[in-house]
Structure formats: structure tokens, C-alpha cells
Scaffold this motif. Structure first.
Motif, short mmCIF file in Angstrom:
data_model
loop_
_atom_site.label_atom_id
_atom_site.label_comp_id
_atom_site.label_asym_id
_atom_site.label_seq_id
_atom_site.Cartn_x
_atom_site.Cartn_y
_atom_site.Cartn_z
N THR A 94 38.43 49.50 48.94
CA THR A 94 37.74 48.27 49.34
C THR A 94 36.86 47.76 48.22
OG1 THR A 94 37.73 49.04 51.64
CG2 THR A 94 36.24 47.23 51.08
N VAL A 95 36.03 48.63 47.68
CA VAL A 95 35.10 48.22 46.62
C VAL A 95 35.86 47.83 45.36
CG1 VAL A 95 33.21 48.99 45.14
CG2 VAL A 95 33.24 49.65 47.57
N TYR A 96 36.86 48.62 44.99
CA TYR A 96 37.60 48.37 43.74
C TYR A 96 38.32 47.03 43.79
CZ TYR A 96 40.67 49.37 39.78
OH TYR A 96 41.33 49.32 38.58
N ILE A 97 39.03 46.76 44.89
CA ILE A 97 39.76 45.50 45.02
C ILE A 97 38.80 44.33 45.08
CG2 ILE A 97 41.27 44.16 46.55
CD1 ILE A 97 42.58 46.83 47.35
N ALA A 98 37.70 44.47 45.83
CA ALA A 98 36.74 43.38 45.96
C ALA A 98 36.09 43.05 44.62
CB ALA A 98 35.68 43.73 46.99
N VAL A 99 35.72 44.08 43.86
CA VAL A 99 35.08 43.85 42.56
C VAL A 99 36.04 43.17 41.59
CG1 VAL A 99 34.13 44.99 40.52
CG2 VAL A 99 33.38 45.68 42.79
N LEU A 100 37.30 43.61 41.58
CA LEU A 100 38.29 42.97 40.72
C LEU A 100 38.46 41.50 41.08
CD1 LEU A 100 41.15 45.63 40.36
CD2 LEU A 100 39.46 44.96 38.66
N LYS A 101 38.48 41.22 42.38
CA LYS A 101 38.62 39.82 42.82
C LYS A 101 37.41 38.99 42.41
CE LYS A 101 41.67 40.46 46.81
NZ LYS A 101 41.82 40.29 48.27
N ILE A 102 36.21 39.56 42.55
CA ILE A 102 35.00 38.82 42.19
C ILE A 102 34.99 38.51 40.70
CG2 ILE A 102 32.49 39.03 41.97
CD1 ILE A 102 32.53 40.64 44.60
N VAL A 103 35.32 39.51 39.88
CA VAL A 103 35.32 39.29 38.42
C VAL A 103 36.36 38.26 38.03
CG1 VAL A 103 35.76 40.38 36.19
CG2 VAL A 103 34.43 41.59 37.93
N ALA A 104 37.57 38.39 38.57
CA ALA A 104 38.63 37.43 38.25
C ALA A 104 38.26 36.03 38.73
CB ALA A 104 39.95 37.87 38.89
N MET A 105 37.61 35.95 39.90
CA MET A 105 37.25 34.64 40.45
C MET A 105 36.06 34.03 39.73
SD MET A 105 38.72 32.72 42.58
CE MET A 105 39.73 33.91 43.44
N MET A 106 35.40 34.78 38.88
CA MET A 106 34.36 34.21 38.03
C MET A 106 34.95 33.71 36.71
SD MET A 106 31.31 34.36 39.43
CE MET A 106 30.24 34.30 38.00
N ILE A 107 35.82 34.50 36.10
CA ILE A 107 36.31 34.20 34.76
C ILE A 107 37.31 33.04 34.76
CG2 ILE A 107 37.60 35.11 32.80
CD1 ILE A 107 36.44 37.86 33.47
N VAL A 108 38.32 33.13 35.60
CA VAL A 108 39.40 32.13 35.57
C VAL A 108 38.93 30.73 35.95
CG1 VAL A 108 41.65 31.50 36.52
CG2 VAL A 108 41.18 33.88 35.89
N PRO A 109 38.19 30.54 37.06
CA PRO A 109 37.74 29.17 37.38
C PRO A 109 36.85 28.56 36.30
CG PRO A 109 37.54 30.56 39.31
CD PRO A 109 37.86 31.47 38.16
N ILE A 110 36.02 29.38 35.64
CA ILE A 110 35.19 28.86 34.55
C ILE A 110 36.08 28.36 33.42
CG2 ILE A 110 33.50 29.47 32.77
CD1 ILE A 110 32.28 31.43 34.80
N GLY A 111 37.07 29.17 33.05
CA GLY A 111 37.97 28.76 31.98
C GLY A 111 38.76 27.50 32.33
N ILE A 112 39.28 27.44 33.55
CA ILE A 112 40.06 26.27 33.96
C ILE A 112 39.19 25.03 34.02
CG2 ILE A 112 41.41 25.27 35.84
CD1 ILE A 112 42.86 27.42 34.26
N SER A 113 37.95 25.16 34.51
CA SER A 113 37.06 24.00 34.57
C SER A 113 36.71 23.49 33.18
CB SER A 113 35.78 24.35 35.34
OG SER A 113 35.05 25.38 34.68
N LEU A 114 36.56 24.40 32.22
CA LEU A 114 36.31 23.98 30.83
C LEU A 114 37.51 23.24 30.25
CD1 LEU A 114 34.51 27.15 29.41
CD2 LEU A 114 33.47 24.96 29.97
N LEU A 115 38.71 23.73 30.56
CA LEU A 115 39.91 23.06 30.06
C LEU A 115 40.08 21.69 30.71
CD1 LEU A 115 42.45 26.06 30.03
CD2 LEU A 115 41.34 24.98 28.06
#
Length: 299
Positions: A74-95
Motif C-alpha cells: 500500500t505504502v510503496y504503490i501510493a508513494v510511487l503514484k504521488i511522486v509520479a503525479m508530481m513530476i509528470v504534470p509539472i513537466g507537461i504543464s511547462l511544455l
């Protein structure tokens, strides 16, 4: 005869009353059900006549085989999702912020927003088809370049990766809305000053855009800490199988199996109460951090 002076905000209070009643009926009254966690609950006897067993359900839960693996998943999957959901949307919004053709920008935004509005029942069926090891388009493409097929939804080595990527595909477009809104709040004169100083587009992004987005990034990052125990029941339930319990079973799916399939209501409630207690601590801490570092307040 003196006229009754009604409060100025009375119409607003009356307007919100139905919402308050709904929250009270469906959110607060069911909280009485936590008593089941301390009972050997029998539905025919109800809350008031079931046997009281104290902490026995919690002892049973923490002695269950594989419970710590479920918590880790639970913790591992949730943390991976949180990190990915921080990095990718920031990059896409910048593009997207660099796109000057409005029609192309709106078209891209529409395409990446669309999966958010589809349920995991629909997306689960789509993923099962396209990731099938025999007829799925992904494995057919792998076979075309000479690679062996991968059982994405049945291999413990690949299942978590599949969960994170598919959740990212569904939600990252909608998350970019917040970051695009943060970009509009940056003072345009800062870019003009940077251009006069000879800053390239990359340096403008690094020294103007990202610092301007930083308060929103810190705020969303700290508030997301409250979701560490929410790994996504809808997604996991529609994609997992007994072959990937070792890597994909989470607290919510365990609660479903124990409570609804095995009718161990007291044990399932104990797991849910444990999860809620930890979530309360995490949410309180995240709001403190948001107040401390992002000046976020709840009035």
C-alpha cells in the motif's frame, strides 16, 4: 411591534443545509459502526447485542500472514503514484506553457484530460485487452521487435509498474490544470526582465517559472502525504488477481475480501479503523507542513 431581525447570511445557511444533512447522514452517523472493530459482530444481533471482544480483532489483524506485505504494498504503490503525479504534470504543464498555437494547445489538453473522466471499470477492460500476453497490442509490438511477451497484469515484477503507469495515464492530464493555473499567476514582467538580461528559454524556466510555481508545488506535495495509505482501490480491484497478491494486494482490497467475501466484519472494520487512524495522523501532519512551508490555511 418589533420586527424579527434575521441573520444576514440566513439565506446562505438555508441553501447549504441540505448538503450539511447529507454529510451528517452519510458521513457522521456511520461512524458509530467503528464499534464493530471491538466486537464479534453478528448482523442478526446488531451493534447492541454482539459480543464485546476488545482488542482481539486488532491482534488477529496484526498476526495475519502477509499483513505487513500488504501494508508495504500500500505504502510503496501510493508513494510511487504521488511522486509520479508530481513530476509528470509539472513537466507537461511547462511544455504546454511554451506552446503558442492556441488551437493545438487546447487539443492536447482535451486529449490528456479525457481519461480522467472514464471509470476504472472501463479503463480496466481496455488495459486487460491491450496488455494481454497473447493478443494485446503491446505484446504484439514487443514480439515484432523480437522480445518475449510480458504478463503485465499477472507478473509480480511488472504489476506495480503497470499500476503506477496506468494511474499516471489516467490522472496526469487533470493534475496539470493546477500547475497551468499557477503559471498564469507569474508576473510577465519577470520574463521581460530575464530576456533583457539575455536569459535563454531554459534559464527563464529554471529561474523564473519554477520558482513561481514552487509554492503550489510545495503545497500539493505536502497535502498529498495524507494519501500514503490510499493506493487506489478501484484501479487495483479491477486489475489484480490472486497471482499478484504478493505485489498488488493493498489494505482496501484486503478489507473487501475479509469483510464482504469472508464475512469477517469485525476484522475488516479493525483494518479500516487502523487505516483511518494512520491517515488522520498523516493528514494532520501534511496540513501542518502546508501551513508551515506554503502558508496554507483552512478558515
Amino acid at each position: 411591534m418589533n420586527k424579527i431581525k434575521w441573520p444576514v447570511n440566513l439565506p446562505l445557511h438555508i441553501m447549504i443545509l441540505p448538503c450539511v444533512l447529507l454529510v451528517f447522514v452519510y458521513q457522521y452517523i456511520p461512524m458509530f459502526g467503528v464499534v464493530i472493530a471491538f466486537q464479534k459482530f453478528v448482523p442478526a444481533r446488531g451493534f447492541f447485542h454482539s459480543s464485546w471482544i476488545g482488542w482481539d480483532n486488532f491482534r488477529y489483524v496484526f498476526n495475519m500472514p502477509g499483513i505487513w506485505q500488504v501494508i508495504y504494498n500500500t505504502v510503496y504503490i501510493a508513494v510511487l503514484k504521488i511522486v509520479a503525479m508530481m513530476i509528470v504534470p509539472i513537466g507537461i504543464s511547462l511544455l504546454l506553457n511554451e506552446v503558442r498555437r492556441a488551437s493545438f494547445k487546447r487539443g492536447v489538453q482535451t486529449l490528456i484530460y479525457l481519461p480522467h473522466f472514464m471509470s476504472w471499470i472501463i479503463l480496466g477492460g481496455i488495459l486487460i485487452d491491450i496488455l494481454s500476453p497473447t493478443r494485446g497490442i503491446v505484446n504484439q509490438a514487443l514480439g515484432f521487435i523480437g522480445l518475449d511477451p510480458i504478463f503485465f497484469l499477472g507478473d509480480n515484477n511488472w504489476f506495480r509498474f503497470t499500476l503506477v503507469v496506468s494511474d499516471l495515464w489516467k490522472e496526469f492530464g487533470y493534475s496539470t490544470i493546477v500547475y497551468l493555473a499557477a503559471l498564469t499567476a507569474i508576473d510577465p514582467t519577470l520574463y521581460e526582465a530575464a530576456t533583457i538580461d539575455g536569459a535563454s528559454r531554459w534559464k527563464q524556466t529554471w529561474h523564473v517559472t519554477l520558482p513561481g510555481m514552487l509554492p503550489v508545488i510545495v503545497l500539493l506535495g505536502t497535502l498529498s502525504l495524507g494519501n500514503v495509505l490510499n493506493a487506489g482501490f478501484d484501479q487495483v480491484f479491477n486489475l489484480y488477481s490472486p497471482s499478484v497478491y504478493a505485489s498488488g494486494d493493498i489494505l482496501d482490497t484486503l478489507i473487501y475480501r475479509v469483510g464482504l467475501e469472508n464475512a469477517q466484519y469485525g476484522v475488516a472494520t479493525a483494518i479500516g479503523l487502523f487505516k483511518s487512524a494512520v491517515a488522520l495522523f498523516l493528514i494532520s501532519g501534511s496540513y501542518f507542513l502546508a501551513y508551515r512551508y506554503a502558508n496554507y490555511r483552512i478558515f
